[in-house]
Write a protein that holds these residues in place. Structure first.
Motif, PDB file in Angstrom:
ATOM      1  N   UNK A 273       0.828  -1.210   0.000  1.00 52.17           N
ATOM      2  CA  UNK A 273       0.000   0.000   0.000  1.00 52.17           C
ATOM      3  C   UNK A 273       0.862   1.260   0.000  1.00 52.17           C
ATOM      4  N   UNK A 274       1.958   1.236   0.745  1.00 53.95           N
ATOM      5  CA  UNK A 274       2.825   2.412   0.833  1.00 53.95           C
ATOM      6  C   UNK A 274       3.404   2.763  -0.527  1.00 53.95           C
ATOM      7  N   UNK A 275       3.908   1.775  -1.227  1.00 56.90           N
ATOM      8  CA  UNK A 275       4.514   2.024  -2.537  1.00 56.90           C
ATOM      9  C   UNK A 275       3.471   2.529  -3.532  1.00 56.90           C
ATOM     10  N   UNK A 276       2.321   1.879  -3.555  1.00 56.97           N
ATOM     11  CA  UNK A 276       1.288   2.273  -4.518  1.00 56.97           C
ATOM     12  C   UNK A 276       0.728   3.659  -4.207  1.00 56.97           C
ATOM     13  N   UNK A 277       0.665   3.993  -2.923  1.00 57.23           N
ATOM     14  CA  UNK A 277       0.202   5.332  -2.556  1.00 57.23           C
ATOM     15  C   UNK A 277       1.199   6.386  -3.032  1.00 57.23           C
ATOM     16  N   UNK A 279       3.196   6.148  -5.579  1.00 53.45           N
ATOM     17  CA  UNK A 279       3.082   6.230  -7.038  1.00 53.45           C
ATOM     18  C   UNK A 279       1.854   7.047  -7.422  1.00 53.45           C
ATOM     19  N   UNK A 280       0.711   6.751  -6.772  1.00 50.15           N
ATOM     20  CA  UNK A 280      -0.534   7.452  -7.108  1.00 50.15           C
ATOM     21  C   UNK A 280      -0.441   8.940  -6.838  1.00 50.15           C
ATOM     22  N   UNK A 281       0.281   9.314  -5.782  1.00 50.22           N
ATOM     23  CA  UNK A 281       0.404  10.724  -5.422  1.00 50.22           C
ATOM     24  C   UNK A 281       1.602  11.399  -6.091  1.00 50.22           C
ATOM     25  N   UNK A 282       2.282  10.638  -6.959  1.00 55.23           N
ATOM     26  CA  UNK A 282       3.458  11.160  -7.662  1.00 55.23           C
ATOM     27  C   UNK A 282       4.432  11.812  -6.685  1.00 55.23           C
ATOM     28  N   UNK A 283       4.781  11.020  -5.676  1.00 54.11           N
ATOM     29  CA  UNK A 283       5.676  11.504  -4.632  1.00 54.11           C
ATOM     30  C   UNK A 283       6.975  12.034  -5.244  1.00 54.11           C
ATOM     31  N   UNK A 284       7.449  13.160  -4.745  1.00 51.80           N
ATOM     32  CA  UNK A 284       8.628  13.813  -5.312  1.00 51.80           C
ATOM     33  C   UNK A 284       9.876  12.942  -5.235  1.00 51.80           C
ATOM     34  N   UNK A 285       9.944  12.012  -4.269  1.00 51.16           N
ATOM     35  CA  UNK A 285      11.118  11.150  -4.143  1.00 51.16           C
ATOM     36  C   UNK A 285      11.217  10.136  -5.273  1.00 51.16           C
ATOM     37  N   UNK A 286      10.115   9.992  -6.051  1.00 56.40           N
ATOM     38  CA  UNK A 286      10.113   9.033  -7.154  1.00 56.40           C
ATOM     39  C   UNK A 286      10.429   9.672  -8.502  1.00 56.40           C
ATOM     40  N   UNK A 287      10.686  10.968  -8.517  1.00 57.31           N
ATOM     41  CA  UNK A 287      11.003  11.642  -9.773  1.00 57.31           C
ATOM     42  C   UNK A 287      12.273  11.040 -10.377  1.00 57.31           C
ATOM     43  N   UNK A 288      12.193  10.673 -11.636  1.00 56.82           N
ATOM     44  CA  UNK A 288      13.314  10.072 -12.367  1.00 56.82           C
ATOM     45  C   UNK A 288      13.774   8.755 -11.754  1.00 56.82           C
ATOM     46  N   UNK A 289      12.866   8.106 -11.024  1.00 62.76           N
ATOM     47  CA  UNK A 289      13.200   6.812 -10.415  1.00 62.76           C
ATOM     48  C   UNK A 289      12.714   5.679 -11.306  1.00 62.76           C
ATOM     49  N   UNK A 290      13.559   4.688 -11.480  1.00 62.08           N
ATOM     50  CA  UNK A 290      13.204   3.519 -12.266  1.00 62.08           C
ATOM     51  C   UNK A 290      13.738   2.278 -11.553  1.00 62.08           C
ATOM     52  N   UNK A 291      12.832   1.478 -11.010  1.00 63.03           N
ATOM     53  CA  UNK A 291      13.270   0.288 -10.278  1.00 63.03           C
ATOM     54  C   UNK A 291      12.127  -0.697 -10.117  1.00 63.03           C
TER      55      UNK A 291
END
Length: 310
Positions: A273-277, A279-291
């Protein structure tokens, strides 16, 4: 008896000695505690002298030396072991656990390459030739050490720090940025309060994997690692899990795969749930993240989440 077998075999097969003091279980129990401990002590002392040989004659051939005290008597090693400390010049593997009474000063540990120390007092890095160490597992030792002591371990490939808080870093209130250079390190495992190392940067260009054995912390060291494993030491709530993931994505560079290892069903659900949340909220820590994020429980993969175009 075990003692008779040891007397017969040690002179012939003494190149590797692994002495585990769990042989205490073979001492018959008696109702009188004092009598039991006295009997156990006598038996172990006889065993130790046979293993070492007269004046430590067998110890010069040893390549592996492992000693572990029973948890109910951490002082027993100091009572029973005939420490001919300068008699182990060929020693390469040294494992020492649950001893609070043995002073390692004077041990010939100059050729040790594989080191495990846990619940050990009177410990100083000066006992070892740090440039030879290739694996090290350290936990609950005293006195505390400056983390930068590892920067002298140029050949170290695997490092496990069981409780991060036992290491200190120089600087005002430990808030000064500190670099730890480990050019050969391939695997790093950190446990305990890893947040105490949040101002540390591990400069390890060969690092392949980072394993974190901890709950949610307020930071982690800066590292570069392709694979990261997080093994929570309990059940975290959704908010704290998201917060810790932000630290991971922010401080670990070049991460391609994140593995959650969760035994509790509740934590398995919260991790997904944490990861999907995020992603859904386009968390700034995921910018340019690929994993790829894998959630594993009971040795089985229960969920896979792709972020970006990895």
């Amino acid at each position: 008896s075990i003692l008779e077998v040891v007397k017969k075999e040690v002179p012939r097969f003494g190149d590797v000695i692994d002495l585990a003091i769990d042989i205490i279980d073979r001492v018959d129990w008696v109702d009188d505690d004092d009598a039991f401990f006295a009997r156990r002590l006598d038996k172990l002392e006889a065993m130790a002298h046979v293993l070492a040989g007269n004046q430590g004659v067998h110890m010069c051939r040893w390549r592996s030396f492992r000693l572990s005290s029973p948890e109910d008597d951490p002082f027993i090693l100091g009572k029973i072991w005939p420490f001919y400390s300068d008699s182990m010049p060929r020693l390469e593997t040294f494992v020492f656990k649950n001893s609070v009474s043995v002073d390692l000063f004077g041990f010939d540990l100059s050729n040790v390459r594989h080191l495990t120390l846990h619940h050990t007092e009177q410990f100083h890095w000066a006992f070892f030739s740090r440039h030879l160490l290739t694996t090290a597992v350290v936990g609950c030792c005293s006195p505390p050490s400056d983390l930068r002591i590892f920067s002298g371990c140029g050949a170290l490939q695997e490092l496990t720090i069981v409780d991060a808080e036992q290491f200190w870093v120089s600087g005002p209130q430990a808030t000064m940025a500190v670099d730890v250079e480990l050019p050969s390190l391939r695997k790093l495992t950190l446990g305990g309060r890893v947040g105490t190392l949040k101002f540390v940067t591990f400069k390890s260009p060969c690092l392949e994997s980072l394993t974190l054995l901890c709950g949610r912390e307020d930071g982690i060291p800066k590292v570069r690692a392709r694979l990261v494993e997080w093994i929570p030491d309990g059940v975290e709530n959704l908010e704290s899990t998201v917060e810790f993931l932000r630290y991971l994505f922010g401080e670990v560079r070049e991460m391609e795969e994140l593995v959650f290892r969760c035994e509790e069903a509740e934590m398995v659900s919260i991790a997904g749930r944490a990861v999907r949340e995020m992603i859904a909220q386009q968390d700034s820590s995921l910018v340019d993240t690929s994993l790829v994020i894998r959630i594993v429980s009971g040795g089985l993969m229960v969920d896979v989440i792709q972020i970006g175009n990895n």
